[in-house]
Motif scaffolding. Structure first.
Motif, PDB file in Angstrom:
ATOM      1  N   VAL A 106      -1.399  66.280 -11.100  1.00 51.16           N
ATOM      2  CA  VAL A 106      -0.320  65.119 -11.417  1.00 51.16           C
ATOM      3  C   VAL A 106       0.398  64.319  -9.910  1.00 51.16           C
ATOM      4  O   VAL A 106       0.269  63.073  -9.882  1.00 51.16           O
TER       5      VAL A 106
ATOM      6  N   TRP B 154       6.801  62.407  -7.495  1.00 52.25           N
ATOM      7  CA  TRP B 154       6.509  63.110  -8.885  1.00 52.25           C
ATOM      8  C   TRP B 154       7.888  62.362  -9.022  1.00 52.25           C
ATOM      9  O   TRP B 154       8.823  62.102  -9.123  1.00 52.25           O
TER      10      TRP B 154
ATOM     11  N   LYS C  91       4.584  68.922 -23.803  1.00 49.40           N
ATOM     12  CA  LYS C  91       4.363  67.558 -23.918  1.00 49.40           C
ATOM     13  C   LYS C  91       4.651  68.013 -22.234  1.00 49.40           C
ATOM     14  O   LYS C  91       4.088  68.402 -20.488  1.00 49.40           O
ATOM     15  N   GLY C  92       4.197  66.894 -21.432  1.00 54.50           N
ATOM     16  CA  GLY C  92       3.327  66.441 -20.238  1.00 54.50           C
ATOM     17  C   GLY C  92       2.153  66.333 -19.983  1.00 54.50           C
ATOM     18  O   GLY C  92       1.492  66.448 -18.788  1.00 54.50           O
TER      19      GLY C  92
ATOM     20  N   GLY D  30       3.515  58.140 -20.974  1.00 51.17           N
ATOM     21  CA  GLY D  30       2.545  59.199 -20.014  1.00 51.17           C
ATOM     22  C   GLY D  30       3.122  58.383 -18.226  1.00 51.17           C
ATOM     23  O   GLY D  30       2.417  59.181 -17.097  1.00 51.17           O
TER      24      GLY D  30
ATOM     25  N   TYR E 133      -3.116  71.908 -12.850  1.00 49.09           N
ATOM     26  CA  TYR E 133      -2.386  70.755 -13.390  1.00 49.09           C
ATOM     27  C   TYR E 133      -1.662  69.730 -11.694  1.00 49.09           C
ATOM     28  O   TYR E 133      -1.347  68.440 -12.124  1.00 49.09           O
ATOM     29  N   ALA E 134      -0.731  70.536 -11.703  1.00 50.11           N
ATOM     30  CA  ALA E 134       0.350  70.252 -10.158  1.00 50.11           C
ATOM     31  C   ALA E 134      -0.934  69.391  -9.154  1.00 50.11           C
ATOM     32  O   ALA E 134       0.316  67.815  -9.033  1.00 50.11           O
TER      33      ALA E 134
ATOM     34  N   GLY F  30      -1.924  60.129 -16.674  1.00 53.38           N
ATOM     35  CA  GLY F  30      -0.599  60.168 -16.314  1.00 53.38           C
ATOM     36  C   GLY F  30      -0.217  59.227 -15.638  1.00 53.38           C
ATOM     37  O   GLY F  30      -1.382  58.523 -14.618  1.00 53.38           O
ATOM     38  N   SER F  31       1.107  58.465 -14.776  1.00 52.16           N
ATOM     39  CA  SER F  31       2.036  57.982 -14.171  1.00 52.16           C
ATOM     40  C   SER F  31       0.504  56.143 -14.327  1.00 52.16           C
ATOM     41  O   SER F  31       0.813  55.812 -15.893  1.00 52.16           O
TER      42      SER F  31
ATOM     43  N   THR G 204      -2.063  54.814 -25.917  1.00 53.42           N
ATOM     44  CA  THR G 204      -1.629  56.162 -26.962  1.00 53.42           C
ATOM     45  C   THR G 204      -0.514  55.702 -27.699  1.00 53.42           C
ATOM     46  O   THR G 204      -0.964  56.963 -28.514  1.00 53.42           O
TER      47      THR G 204
ATOM     48  N   GLN H  63       0.952  75.969 -15.744  1.00 55.41           N
ATOM     49  CA  GLN H  63       1.573  75.353 -16.379  1.00 55.41           C
ATOM     50  C   GLN H  63       1.859  75.930 -18.260  1.00 55.41           C
ATOM     51  O   GLN H  63       3.299  75.259 -18.368  1.00 55.41           O
TER      52      GLN H  63
END
Lengths: 387, 107
Positions: free
Chosen positions: A46, B22, A325-326, B41, A42-43, A332-333, A340, A311
């Motif tokens: 991201v 991040w 969440k997340g 997101g 996960y990390a 993402g980003s 969505t 996570q």
């Protein structure tokens, strides 16, 4: 010797044991079958999503990219071009601008679910979700009715790949070409008779005085149609599968449809249909002791990040009270999914209507026929029977 | 890691180590901060990660870009001079110790 082949039918069917090995033992793994690196924690995913300067989308984002598409769509450009392109379309996808579609979507859901009242057993995809998603997309984009079944068939085909050749086969390319011709016809029609809809605005838009080039208009429209039908339909099938397999969660959602909101988020985490996307390195980058080189492709395995125990506690448990969440179910980003809000509205409306007509059900097939795709994961048929 | 304090509307304060690079939104979401929704997101498309940056820190942040300023017009809580979207603030060493307050409502 461990291998991870995103073209393998075993990965289509169940990627999660492979992901666990990747996360625990090979967090930065070179897949020779895919000819790219695979990031699975996960990390790390991201971090890569944020660092678009290093992890570029400009050479394509689908694991098996379609010809001549990279560089001409939202998902295949980097900022600042991406941001300007996105600025043209995103207002149409914002929550406040979608309010007017909520009631039409509910009506489509009810109409599509009604014929199921007469059936004891049916294919959720053919008999419900495919009909629903194509009508929602046509309503959202203002597409002329008449070609729905064919548009859906081509959208589903163009995202697939051939397990033997590890490429798009002739039938996939033909579907992609068909979709481009279809999009071109719609664009020409809207330019001739502009209406107050997304494609009319987009096909005549300018960025800083520059008109969008024809390839951008065409391929962005093609991608919106593909995503609206295939991605939404694929996720709906995964959600129905989760509901069929988890009786307690299903019965809670039927008794209290408000819980569908949390259940959808948990399914986006548990088994998003958008399993893997890719980036291309713009410079050498070292991670977990491995040096990846400029020009190498990197797979971001969202489906794995969503099951990362670093996570999410008990990640392999489907728990609609989790509120994850997340999660990476929409990526993402900067490149997080444009759809969505409409996806969340649509899936909730569809399942609410479905549950009114089919309040309790089970899965019929023990083994599901999975779509052959290196990017997406969903069954091709999902037979359900009333209980 | 960059230490960031998120103050929930009720006053509860959570200190979170956000990995460098991040966004504050991702740091908050992945650590269960309630007061941020981050529905889109992180693509600057929903205005549900609205936060108020402590005045002392405001000038240390890169100024908001055009798309963030445009999206800030959509926040549901009061927009103030120190309003920012948490998805557009990237954690970096210069922001270690940053404190942001979260509004009463995001949607």
């Amino acid at each position: 010797m461990f291998s991870f082949d995103p073209y393998s039918p075993a990965v289509d069917a169940d990627p999660f044991p492979f992901y666990k090995t990747l996360r625990d033992e090979y967090p930065c793994f070179w897949s020779k079958e895919a000819n790219m690196w695979v990031l699975s924690r996960y990390a790390d995913i991201v971090t890569a999503l944020n660092d678009w300067q290093t992890f570029s989308s400009a050479r394509g984002n689908l694991m098996t990219e379609l010809p001549n598409r990279a560089g001409a769509t939202l998902g295949t450009t980097d900022p600042p071009r991406h941001d300007r392109l996105r600025g043209l379309v995103q207002h149409a996808f914002m929550k406040r601008n979608l309010e007017s579609l909520v009631e039409p979507i509910r009506a489509i859901a009810k109409e599509t679910a009604a014929p199921l009242a007469d059936l004891r057993q049916f294919d959720f995809i053919e008999d419900f979700s495919s009909k629903f998603t194509v009508r929602v997309l046509f309503a959202a984009l203002g597409l002329p009715l008449g070609d729905e079944a064919q548009v859906r068939e081509k959208a589903v085909l163009m995202v697939q790949s051939d397990a033997a050749t590890r490429q798009k086969g002739p039938e996939h390319i033909a579907a992609y070409n068909w979709m481009q011709e279809y999009a071109a016809k719609v664009i020409a029609e809207r330019r001739a008779n502009p209406q107050n809809d997304l494609i009319s605005h987009f096909s005549m838009a300018e960025i800083d005085g520059d008109r969008l080039d024809e390839r951008e208009v065409l391929l962005t429209t093609t991608t919106l149609i593909m995503a609206g039908i295939e991605s939404l339909g694929g996720f709906m099938a995964m959600f129905a599968l989760n509901m069929a397999d988890h009786a307690d969660a299903r019965r809670q959602c039927v008794a209290n449809p408000a819980l569908l909101v949390d259940a959808v988020e948990e399914s986006l985490r548990f088994n998003t249909s958008a399993q893997r996307f890719r980036r291309c390195l713009t410079r050498d980058h070292t991670l977990h002791g491995q040096t990846m080189r400029e020009g190498d492709f990197v797979c971001l395995a969202y489906g794995s990040g969503n099951r990362d125990e670093r996570q999410f506690a008990n990640p392999d448990v489907y728990d609609i009270t989790r509120k994850p969440k997340g999660h990476l179910g929409f990526g993402g980003s900067v490149h997080a999914c444009l759809g969505t809000t409409i996806a969340r509205i649509s899936v909730k409306a569809a399942m609410e209507a479905f549950h009114e007509v089919v309040p309790d059900y089970r899965r019929v097939q023990e083994q599901l026929p999975w779509m052959p795709s290196s990017t997406f994961r969903s069954p091709l048929r999902l037979e359900l029977a009333r209980i | 890691m960059v230490m960031v304090s998120f103050v929930e509307p009720g006053g509860a304060e959570q200190q979170i180590d956000v990995p460098e690079g991040w966004s504050l939104m991702q740091g908050a979401m992945s650590n269960g901060v309630e007061g941020i929704e981050g529905e889109c997101g992180g693509s600057c498309a929903c205005a549900t990660c609205h936060c108020y940056v402590d005045d002392a820190w405001l000038e240390k942040l890169p100024a908001a870009a055009e798309n963030e300023l445009a999206m800030l017009e959509n926040v549901v809580a009061e927009r103030r001079p120190n309003s920012r979207l948490a998805c557009q603030i990237k954690a970096g060493a210069a922001l270690d110790g940053l404190r942001v307050e979260l509004p009463e409502a995001q949607s």
